[in-house]
Design an enzyme around this catalytic site. Structure first.
Site, mmCIF file in Angstrom:
data_model
loop_
_atom_site.group_PDB
_atom_site.id
_atom_site.type_symbol
_atom_site.label_atom_id
_atom_site.label_comp_id
_atom_site.label_asym_id
_atom_site.label_seq_id
_atom_site.Cartn_x
_atom_site.Cartn_y
_atom_site.Cartn_z
ATOM 1 N N VAL A 67 37.879 34.686 36.623
ATOM 2 C CA VAL A 67 36.930 34.147 35.637
ATOM 3 C C VAL A 67 35.632 34.956 35.615
ATOM 4 C CG1 VAL A 67 37.694 31.740 35.447
ATOM 5 C CG2 VAL A 67 36.306 32.422 37.403
ATOM 6 N N ASP A 99 36.586 31.559 47.129
ATOM 7 C CA ASP A 99 37.931 32.083 46.893
ATOM 8 C C ASP A 99 38.713 31.994 48.207
ATOM 9 O OD1 ASP A 99 39.597 33.603 44.922
ATOM 10 O OD2 ASP A 99 39.413 35.206 46.373
HETATM 11 P P1 IMP Z 1 35.556 34.785 49.243
HETATM 12 O O1 IMP Z 1 34.715 35.310 50.372
HETATM 13 O O2 IMP Z 1 36.962 35.318 49.274
HETATM 14 O O3 IMP Z 1 35.526 33.276 49.128
HETATM 15 O O4 IMP Z 1 34.988 35.424 47.906
HETATM 16 C C1 IMP Z 1 33.930 34.902 47.209
HETATM 17 C C2 IMP Z 1 33.416 35.955 46.250
HETATM 18 O O5 IMP Z 1 34.487 36.623 45.544
HETATM 19 C C3 IMP Z 1 32.586 35.333 45.147
HETATM 20 O O6 IMP Z 1 31.240 35.179 45.528
HETATM 21 C C4 IMP Z 1 32.761 36.323 44.009
HETATM 22 O O7 IMP Z 1 31.817 37.355 44.122
HETATM 23 C C5 IMP Z 1 34.142 36.902 44.209
HETATM 24 N N1 IMP Z 1 35.142 36.286 43.307
HETATM 25 C C6 IMP Z 1 36.225 35.564 43.675
HETATM 26 N N2 IMP Z 1 36.928 35.138 42.608
HETATM 27 C C7 IMP Z 1 36.268 35.600 41.516
HETATM 28 C C8 IMP Z 1 36.488 35.466 40.082
HETATM 29 O O8 IMP Z 1 37.451 34.837 39.569
HETATM 30 N N3 IMP Z 1 35.563 36.081 39.270
HETATM 31 C C9 IMP Z 1 34.497 36.775 39.765
HETATM 32 N N4 IMP Z 1 34.253 36.905 41.081
HETATM 33 C C10 IMP Z 1 35.126 36.329 41.954
#
Ligand code: IMP
Length: 180
Positions: free
Chosen positions: A158, A107
């Site tokens: 999602v 994300d």
């Molecule tokens: P980042 O560190 O911001 O890249 O976040 C990654 C983490 O956010 C993932 O491993 C998920 O646990 C959570 N996450 C981000 N988007 C979603 C989504 O659309 N659905 C469920 N979990 C999400």
């Protein structure tokens, strides 16, 4: 098309089990080609990535590999120190190893950004990232751009295939998108 109502939100099926299988195979084929003569260590980020990782490693062809699991805190108040809080710490030596971090979704990229730095600090020979889903529009850390992506997605939330909504729905066999 299947749909699910959960906690007042309506979700509709977006990637079917068949779509997911094709995405996983495409990622597995690329990793198989790139790691033929290596012995990668897959570092699976719990909880969400266990479903994808389980399918991915079984779809590889002729790759001698190992797997290990970590779980990191989603609170990064310690970001300034560069320290990650490991709820399930790294159990395996990464020194000199070719690491493939496995995520369910990238994300903002903060988790991957921090994990890559951690692997490099511990002497990893190389660090690549495989993720089932990638939200490029939300990426804030350029070095967190994943190397192997099952499917790109815009900004919608999602669930399913490992992705949760407050801890539930990871066991859905398809990926569902929230609808307004
Ligand atoms: P980042 O560190 O911001 O890249 O976040 C990654 C983490 O956010 C993932 O491993 C998920 O646990 C959570 N996450 C981000 N988007 C979603 C989504 O659309 N659905 C469920 N979990 C999400």
């Amino acid at each position: 098309m299947r749909s699910i109502d959960e906690q007042g939100y309506h979700f509709e099926e977006w990637l079917t089990p068949k779509d997911i299988a094709a995405d996983v195979q495409q990622v597995a084929d690329r990793i198989s080609a790139d790691y033929k003569d290596k012995e990668p260590l897959f570092v699976v980020v719990l909880n969400g990535a266990f479903v994808f990782a389980s399918d991915l490693i079984r779809a590889l062809k002729d790759v001698r590999c190992e797997e290990t699991f970590i779980r990191v805190s989603s609170y990064f108040g310690m970001a300034t120190t560069g320290q990650l809080e490991f709820i399930v710490p790294l159990q395996q030596v990464v020194d000199q190893r070719d690491i493939i971090i496995v995520e369910d979704i990238v994300d903002t990229g903060l988790t991957i950004h921090q994990l890559k730095a951690h692997m490099r600090a511990h002497g990893a020979a190389s660090v690549k990232v495989a993720t089932m889903l990638f939200k490029p529009a939300k990426l804030e850390y350029e070095d967190a751009k994943p190397d192997y992506v099952g499917h790109e997605i815009t900004e919608e939330f999602v669930i399913g295939y490992g992705l949760d909504f407050d801890g539930f729905m990871r066991n859905l066999d398809a990926i569902y998108k929230v609808k307004e």
